[in-house]
Design a protein around this motif. Structure first.
Motif, PDB file in Angstrom:
ATOM      1  N   MET A   1       0.738  -1.111  -0.104  1.00  0.00           N
ATOM      2  CA  MET A   1       0.103   0.137  -0.173  1.00  0.00           C
ATOM      3  C   MET A   1       0.767   1.367  -0.134  1.00  0.00           C
ATOM      4  SD  MET A   1      -2.982   1.379   0.149  1.00  0.00           S
ATOM      5  CE  MET A   1      -3.895   2.610   0.447  1.00  0.00           C
ATOM      6  N   ALA A   2       2.123   1.349   0.806  1.00  0.00           N
ATOM      7  CA  ALA A   2       2.913   2.448   1.084  1.00  0.00           C
ATOM      8  C   ALA A   2       3.513   2.703  -0.549  1.00  0.00           C
ATOM      9  CB  ALA A   2       3.729   2.257   2.077  1.00  0.00           C
ATOM     10  N   GLU A   3       3.904   1.561  -1.144  1.00  0.00           N
ATOM     11  CA  GLU A   3       4.469   1.652  -2.469  1.00  0.00           C
ATOM     12  C   GLU A   3       3.563   2.336  -3.509  1.00  0.00           C
ATOM     13  OE1 GLU A   3       4.276  -1.261  -0.980  1.00  0.00           O
ATOM     14  OE2 GLU A   3       6.250  -1.296  -0.097  1.00  0.00           O
ATOM     15  N   SER A   4       2.442   2.006  -3.467  1.00  0.00           N
ATOM     16  CA  SER A   4       1.329   2.419  -4.479  1.00  0.00           C
ATOM     17  C   SER A   4       1.262   4.005  -4.277  1.00  0.00           C
ATOM     18  CB  SER A   4       0.358   1.755  -4.619  1.00  0.00           C
ATOM     19  OG  SER A   4      -0.373   1.730  -3.484  1.00  0.00           O
ATOM     20  N   THR A   5       1.083   4.141  -2.782  1.00  0.00           N
ATOM     21  CA  THR A   5       0.874   5.719  -2.577  1.00  0.00           C
ATOM     22  C   THR A   5       2.195   6.562  -2.603  1.00  0.00           C
ATOM     23  OG1 THR A   5      -0.627   5.045  -0.746  1.00  0.00           O
ATOM     24  CG2 THR A   5       0.350   7.381  -0.695  1.00  0.00           C
ATOM     25  N   PHE A   6       3.352   6.084  -2.524  1.00  0.00           N
ATOM     26  CA  PHE A   6       4.467   6.450  -2.879  1.00  0.00           C
ATOM     27  C   PHE A   6       4.486   7.004  -4.360  1.00  0.00           C
ATOM     28  CE2 PHE A   6       8.865   6.418  -4.256  1.00  0.00           C
ATOM     29  CZ  PHE A   6       9.605   7.387  -3.460  1.00  0.00           C
ATOM     30  N   LEU A   7       4.356   6.063  -5.306  1.00  0.00           N
ATOM     31  CA  LEU A   7       4.268   6.241  -6.538  1.00  0.00           C
ATOM     32  C   LEU A   7       3.458   7.038  -7.298  1.00  0.00           C
ATOM     33  CD1 LEU A   7       5.105   2.484  -7.942  1.00  0.00           C
ATOM     34  CD2 LEU A   7       6.954   4.443  -7.855  1.00  0.00           C
ATOM     35  N   PHE A   8       2.224   7.142  -6.765  1.00  0.00           N
ATOM     36  CA  PHE A   8       1.313   8.028  -7.198  1.00  0.00           C
ATOM     37  C   PHE A   8       1.599   9.656  -7.006  1.00  0.00           C
ATOM     38  CE2 PHE A   8      -2.669  10.243  -5.905  1.00  0.00           C
ATOM     39  CZ  PHE A   8      -3.241  10.505  -7.058  1.00  0.00           C
ATOM     40  N   LEU A   9       2.045   9.590  -5.464  1.00  0.00           N
ATOM     41  CA  LEU A   9       2.465  11.090  -5.321  1.00  0.00           C
ATOM     42  C   LEU A   9       3.844  11.365  -5.902  1.00  0.00           C
ATOM     43  CD1 LEU A   9       2.003  10.932  -1.301  1.00  0.00           C
ATOM     44  CD2 LEU A   9       0.533  12.234  -3.115  1.00  0.00           C
ATOM     45  N   CYS A  10       4.650  10.675  -6.367  1.00  0.00           N
ATOM     46  CA  CYS A  10       5.662  11.017  -7.270  1.00  0.00           C
ATOM     47  C   CYS A  10       5.450  11.465  -8.525  1.00  0.00           C
ATOM     48  CB  CYS A  10       6.813   9.700  -7.289  1.00  0.00           C
ATOM     49  SG  CYS A  10       7.813   9.483  -5.888  1.00  0.00           S
ATOM     50  N   SER A  11       4.350  10.619  -8.971  1.00  0.00           N
ATOM     51  CA  SER A  11       3.760  10.912 -10.521  1.00  0.00           C
ATOM     52  C   SER A  11       3.335  12.325 -10.494  1.00  0.00           C
ATOM     53  CB  SER A  11       3.024   9.726 -11.093  1.00  0.00           C
ATOM     54  OG  SER A  11       1.821   9.683 -10.086  1.00  0.00           O
ATOM     55  N   VAL A  12       2.370  12.650  -9.250  1.00  0.00           N
ATOM     56  CA  VAL A  12       1.508  13.810  -9.337  1.00  0.00           C
ATOM     57  C   VAL A  12       2.581  14.980  -9.465  1.00  0.00           C
ATOM     58  CG1 VAL A  12       0.146  15.323  -7.713  1.00  0.00           C
ATOM     59  CG2 VAL A  12      -0.583  12.907  -8.317  1.00  0.00           C
ATOM     60  N   VAL A  13       3.584  14.945  -8.332  1.00  0.00           N
ATOM     61  CA  VAL A  13       4.564  16.052  -8.203  1.00  0.00           C
ATOM     62  C   VAL A  13       5.392  16.029  -9.397  1.00  0.00           C
ATOM     63  CG1 VAL A  13       6.826  16.438  -6.938  1.00  0.00           C
ATOM     64  CG2 VAL A  13       4.726  15.738  -5.434  1.00  0.00           C
ATOM     65  N   TYR A  94       5.568  14.213   3.423  1.00  0.00           N
ATOM     66  CA  TYR A  94       5.041  12.647   3.433  1.00  0.00           C
ATOM     67  C   TYR A  94       5.965  11.890   3.647  1.00  0.00           C
ATOM     68  CZ  TYR A  94       3.637   8.460   1.532  1.00  0.00           C
ATOM     69  OH  TYR A  94       3.524   6.998   1.054  1.00  0.00           O
ATOM     70  N   LEU A  95       7.108  12.285   2.956  1.00  0.00           N
ATOM     71  CA  LEU A  95       8.432  11.316   3.045  1.00  0.00           C
ATOM     72  C   LEU A  95       8.893  11.136   4.430  1.00  0.00           C
ATOM     73  CD1 LEU A  95      10.311  11.965  -0.231  1.00  0.00           C
ATOM     74  CD2 LEU A  95       9.040   9.861   0.493  1.00  0.00           C
ATOM     75  N   ILE A  96       8.953  12.289   5.075  1.00  0.00           N
ATOM     76  CA  ILE A  96       9.491  12.427   6.497  1.00  0.00           C
ATOM     77  C   ILE A  96       8.558  11.646   7.515  1.00  0.00           C
ATOM     78  CG2 ILE A  96       9.907  14.019   8.355  1.00  0.00           C
ATOM     79  CD1 ILE A  96      10.708  15.857   6.418  1.00  0.00           C
ATOM     80  N   PHE A  97       7.282  11.896   7.453  1.00  0.00           N
ATOM     81  CA  PHE A  97       6.514  11.335   8.346  1.00  0.00           C
ATOM     82  C   PHE A  97       6.147   9.880   8.141  1.00  0.00           C
ATOM     83  CE2 PHE A  97       5.207  15.816   9.374  1.00  0.00           C
ATOM     84  CZ  PHE A  97       5.595  15.812  10.600  1.00  0.00           C
ATOM     85  N   ASN A  98       6.045   9.424   6.821  1.00  0.00           N
ATOM     86  CA  ASN A  98       5.769   8.143   6.621  1.00  0.00           C
ATOM     87  C   ASN A  98       7.012   7.054   6.805  1.00  0.00           C
ATOM     88  OD1 ASN A  98       3.924   6.057   5.697  1.00  0.00           O
ATOM     89  ND2 ASN A  98       4.866   6.084   3.535  1.00  0.00           N
ATOM     90  N   PHE A  99       8.113   7.537   6.174  1.00  0.00           N
ATOM     91  CA  PHE A  99       9.313   6.579   6.064  1.00  0.00           C
ATOM     92  C   PHE A  99      10.255   7.196   7.197  1.00  0.00           C
ATOM     93  CE2 PHE A  99       7.814   6.398   1.797  1.00  0.00           C
ATOM     94  CZ  PHE A  99       7.515   5.017   1.825  1.00  0.00           C
ATOM     95  N   GLY A 100      10.144   8.123   7.983  1.00  0.00           N
ATOM     96  CA  GLY A 100      11.231   8.529   8.878  1.00  0.00           C
ATOM     97  C   GLY A 100      10.857   8.530  10.369  1.00  0.00           C
ATOM     98  N   LEU A 101       9.561   8.317  10.541  1.00  0.00           N
ATOM     99  CA  LEU A 101       8.874   8.241  11.957  1.00  0.00           C
ATOM    100  C   LEU A 101       8.510   6.769  12.020  1.00  0.00           C
ATOM    101  CD1 LEU A 101       7.210  11.480  12.282  1.00  0.00           C
ATOM    102  CD2 LEU A 101       9.414  11.042  13.084  1.00  0.00           C
TER     103      LEU A 101
END
Length: 101
Positions: A1-13, A94-101
């Motif tokens: 789930m986290a990978e699909s969200t990450f890829l979606f946000l990467c593509s949007v940005v 998103y990267l800080i809170f999802n993967f850093g914490l």
């Protein structure tokens, strides 16, 4: 789930940044000579890059490349870059809170 969200946000940005850059390219094309060679146009665009950034993020009237006909296009480009920058900042959060914490 986290990978699909990450890829979606990467593509949007990425798509927002590309859209803003294409709009900036439209501005550079309005100020270019049509008789120049391809490499001459690239050199001119790179030479005037600081002027274009000054037009977009500063007072446009202070720069020599500014024309009153460009006001609507400059407003559109400013909005596109602001949206892209906000998307990048939110993606970093998103990267800080999802993967850093």
């Amino acid at each position: 789930m986290a990978e699909s969200t990450f890829l979606f946000l990467c593509s949007v940005v990425l798509s927002l940044w590309v859209r803003a850059c294409l709009k900036l390219h439209k501005l550079t094309q309005t100020n270019q000579d049509k008789n120049r060679t391809f490499w001459g146009q690239i050199g001119q665009q790179l030479g005037d890059y600081d002027l274009y950034m000054g037009i977009l993020f500063g007072k446009a009237e202070r720069h020599s490349l500014y024309h009153s006909e460009l006001a609507a296009l400059i407003t559109e480009i400013r909005a596109a870059f602001k949206l892209a920058i906000w998307a990048i900042l939110l993606f970093i959060l998103y990267l800080i809170f999802n993967f850093g914490l």
